[in-house]
Write a protein that holds these residues in place. Structure first.
Motif, PDB file in Angstrom:
ATOM      1  N   ARG A 151      21.253 -51.058  40.902  1.00  0.00           N
ATOM      2  CA  ARG A 151      22.583 -51.152  41.513  1.00  0.00           C
ATOM      3  C   ARG A 151      23.078 -49.794  41.982  1.00  0.00           C
ATOM      4  O   ARG A 151      23.746 -49.688  43.016  1.00  0.00           O
ATOM      5  CB  ARG A 151      23.586 -51.734  40.518  1.00  0.00           C
ATOM      6  CG  ARG A 151      23.391 -53.191  40.178  1.00  0.00           C
ATOM      7  CD  ARG A 151      24.644 -53.733  39.505  1.00  0.00           C
ATOM      8  NE  ARG A 151      24.462 -55.056  38.950  1.00  0.00           N
ATOM      9  CZ  ARG A 151      25.445 -55.811  38.469  1.00  0.00           C
ATOM     10  NH1 ARG A 151      26.693 -55.353  38.472  1.00  0.00           N
ATOM     11  NH2 ARG A 151      25.202 -57.011  37.973  1.00  0.00           N
ATOM     12  N   ALA A 152      22.747 -48.745  41.202  1.00  0.00           N
ATOM     13  CA  ALA A 152      23.206 -47.394  41.551  1.00  0.00           C
ATOM     14  C   ALA A 152      22.364 -46.758  42.642  1.00  0.00           C
ATOM     15  O   ALA A 152      22.775 -45.748  43.235  1.00  0.00           O
ATOM     16  CB  ALA A 152      23.194 -46.509  40.310  1.00  0.00           C
ATOM     17  N   GLY A 153      21.185 -47.317  42.913  1.00  0.00           N
ATOM     18  CA  GLY A 153      20.314 -46.753  43.936  1.00  0.00           C
ATOM     19  C   GLY A 153      19.667 -45.445  43.530  1.00  0.00           C
ATOM     20  O   GLY A 153      19.450 -44.562  44.377  1.00  0.00           O
ATOM     21  N   VAL A 154      19.353 -45.297  42.245  1.00  0.00           N
ATOM     22  CA  VAL A 154      18.700 -44.089  41.750  1.00  0.00           C
ATOM     23  C   VAL A 154      17.372 -44.473  41.120  1.00  0.00           C
ATOM     24  O   VAL A 154      17.125 -45.643  40.798  1.00  0.00           O
ATOM     25  CB  VAL A 154      19.579 -43.338  40.719  1.00  0.00           C
ATOM     26  CG1 VAL A 154      20.913 -42.953  41.336  1.00  0.00           C
ATOM     27  CG2 VAL A 154      19.798 -44.188  39.474  1.00  0.00           C
ATOM     28  N   GLU A 155      16.515 -43.502  40.960  1.00  0.00           N
ATOM     29  CA  GLU A 155      15.212 -43.719  40.351  1.00  0.00           C
ATOM     30  C   GLU A 155      15.355 -43.649  38.831  1.00  0.00           C
ATOM     31  O   GLU A 155      15.636 -42.588  38.270  1.00  0.00           O
ATOM     32  CB  GLU A 155      14.210 -42.665  40.838  1.00  0.00           C
ATOM     33  CG  GLU A 155      12.821 -42.809  40.258  1.00  0.00           C
ATOM     34  CD  GLU A 155      12.214 -44.178  40.510  1.00  0.00           C
ATOM     35  OE1 GLU A 155      11.938 -44.884  39.516  1.00  0.00           O
ATOM     36  OE2 GLU A 155      12.039 -44.542  41.689  1.00  0.00           O
ATOM     37  N   GLY A 156      15.156 -44.782  38.172  1.00  0.00           N
ATOM     38  CA  GLY A 156      15.340 -44.846  36.724  1.00  0.00           C
ATOM     39  C   GLY A 156      14.378 -43.988  35.955  1.00  0.00           C
ATOM     40  O   GLY A 156      14.683 -43.519  34.851  1.00  0.00           O
ATOM     41  N   ARG A 157      13.185 -43.734  36.533  1.00  0.00           N
ATOM     42  CA  ARG A 157      12.181 -42.945  35.818  1.00  0.00           C
ATOM     43  C   ARG A 157      12.541 -41.464  35.756  1.00  0.00           C
ATOM     44  O   ARG A 157      11.881 -40.696  35.055  1.00  0.00           O
ATOM     45  CB  ARG A 157      10.819 -43.125  36.481  1.00  0.00           C
ATOM     46  CG  ARG A 157      10.216 -44.514  36.272  1.00  0.00           C
ATOM     47  CD  ARG A 157       8.913 -44.678  37.017  1.00  0.00           C
ATOM     48  NE  ARG A 157       9.104 -44.610  38.469  1.00  0.00           N
ATOM     49  CZ  ARG A 157       8.123 -44.759  39.364  1.00  0.00           C
ATOM     50  NH1 ARG A 157       6.890 -44.975  38.952  1.00  0.00           N
ATOM     51  NH2 ARG A 157       8.388 -44.686  40.653  1.00  0.00           N
ATOM     52  N   ASP A 158      13.576 -41.062  36.494  1.00  0.00           N
ATOM     53  CA  ASP A 158      14.025 -39.671  36.408  1.00  0.00           C
ATOM     54  C   ASP A 158      14.766 -39.390  35.110  1.00  0.00           C
ATOM     55  O   ASP A 158      15.059 -38.226  34.802  1.00  0.00           O
ATOM     56  CB  ASP A 158      14.936 -39.333  37.588  1.00  0.00           C
ATOM     57  CG  ASP A 158      14.178 -39.318  38.911  1.00  0.00           C
ATOM     58  OD1 ASP A 158      12.935 -39.207  38.883  1.00  0.00           O
ATOM     59  OD2 ASP A 158      14.842 -39.434  39.961  1.00  0.00           O
ATOM     60  N   TYR A 159      15.092 -40.443  34.364  1.00  0.00           N
ATOM     61  CA  TYR A 159      15.855 -40.285  33.130  1.00  0.00           C
ATOM     62  C   TYR A 159      15.066 -40.869  31.968  1.00  0.00           C
ATOM     63  O   TYR A 159      14.207 -41.734  32.143  1.00  0.00           O
ATOM     64  CB  TYR A 159      17.217 -40.980  33.252  1.00  0.00           C
ATOM     65  CG  TYR A 159      18.040 -40.494  34.412  1.00  0.00           C
ATOM     66  CD1 TYR A 159      18.846 -39.377  34.301  1.00  0.00           C
ATOM     67  CD2 TYR A 159      17.988 -41.157  35.650  1.00  0.00           C
ATOM     68  CE1 TYR A 159      19.595 -38.914  35.369  1.00  0.00           C
ATOM     69  CE2 TYR A 159      18.732 -40.709  36.727  1.00  0.00           C
ATOM     70  CZ  TYR A 159      19.528 -39.592  36.583  1.00  0.00           C
ATOM     71  OH  TYR A 159      20.266 -39.135  37.649  1.00  0.00           O
TER      72      TYR A 159
END
Length: 265
Positions: free
Chosen positions: A51-59
């Motif tokens: 939903r946020a349009g970010v790459e989850g694997r960065d966190y």
């Protein structure tokens, strides 16, 4: 001056990934999730990041062994959630909590908060020393009446004059740093709430805030019972200024625009 420069440069280590992990583990009490915990968290996290349009694997998702309802955005790449929140919140409310912490990362609050906490350590130490000295001076002033009060005013006045005249008032400025950081932290919490609400998690986030408020009220009732039924002492205005989170009613008020149904035309 050399010490001040070294202290400023030391903040660079906070951006070091192994240092991040050490801070999360040693200072915040976080740990890596088990395979079962990862299976619980990752589907919810994928929905939030999508939903946020970010790459989850960065966190990285970490877990705190706590029975409190809480979560934390640590350093620049870690999202920590308590075991209680992970095991007892439904998916929607857990997603709202994770979206709130993601908002801290997206808004840069996690970095600024950690740097602020690190650089404010001298101010916090000085403030504790000043409070301790103030308590002792107050007790002395009560013993010696007017003479004691005059002595306390003389000492504090001499300290203020010395810092202004020789160090351009920097020590007095350091004492104000914790209050400034607390104000910035409260604003960051409201921004993170707004981030989660904009992703569609406003009702779930409001439900989580209600849970936390009810828990605080229950603890206050228990503390009052242990106090013989007497009302507890209200926090002072200065202590409220040092709070890192806005009060419950302020947070709910800021969520109201996202909770109202869209108007029909």
């Amino acid at each position: 001056m050399v010490f001040i420069l070294a202290w400023l440069v030391s903040g660079v280590f906070i951006f070091h990934r192994p240092t991040e992990s050490a801070i999360a583990r040693r200072l915040l009490g976080l740990r890596y999730p088990t395979p079962q915990e990862r299976a619980r968290l990752e589907p919810v996290w994928r929905e939030v990041t999508a939903r946020a349009g970010v790459e989850g694997r960065d966190y990285e998702l970490w877990v705190e062994d706590s029975d409190d309802l809480n979560a934390v955005a640590a350093a620049g790449h870690i999202v920590g959630v308590t075991r209680f929140a992970m095991n007892h919140l439904p998916n929607g409310e857990l997603a709202a909590v994770l979206a709130h912490e993601l908002g801290h990362h997206v808004g840069g609050h996690a970095w600024s908060s950690l740097l602020g906490h690190w650089y404010a350590l001298p101010g916090r130490t000085a403030w504790r020393l000043m409070r301790g000295f103030g308590r002792v001076a107050y007790k002395v002033s009560r013993i010696f009446s007017c003479f004691g009060i005059g002595f306390v005013l003389l000492v504090f006045g001499a300290f203020a004059f010395a810092t202004v005249s020789t160090l351009y008032g920097l020590p007095l400025l350091v004492l104000a740093v914790p209050y400034a950081l607390a104000a910035v932290s409260r604003r960051a919490e409201l921004r993170a709430d707004q981030h989660a609400a904009a992703l569609g998690f406003a009702p779930m986030l409001a439900a989580v805030l209600d849970r936390m408020h009810q828990t605080d009220q229950h603890r206050a009732m228990v503390a009052r019972a242990y106090n013989g039924g007497m009302p507890l002492q209200e926090p002072s205005a200065l202590s409220k200024l040092l709070s890192s989170h806005p009060d419950h009613h302020t947070r709910l008020h800021r969520l109201q625009p996202y909770l109202q149904p869209p108007s029909r035309r």
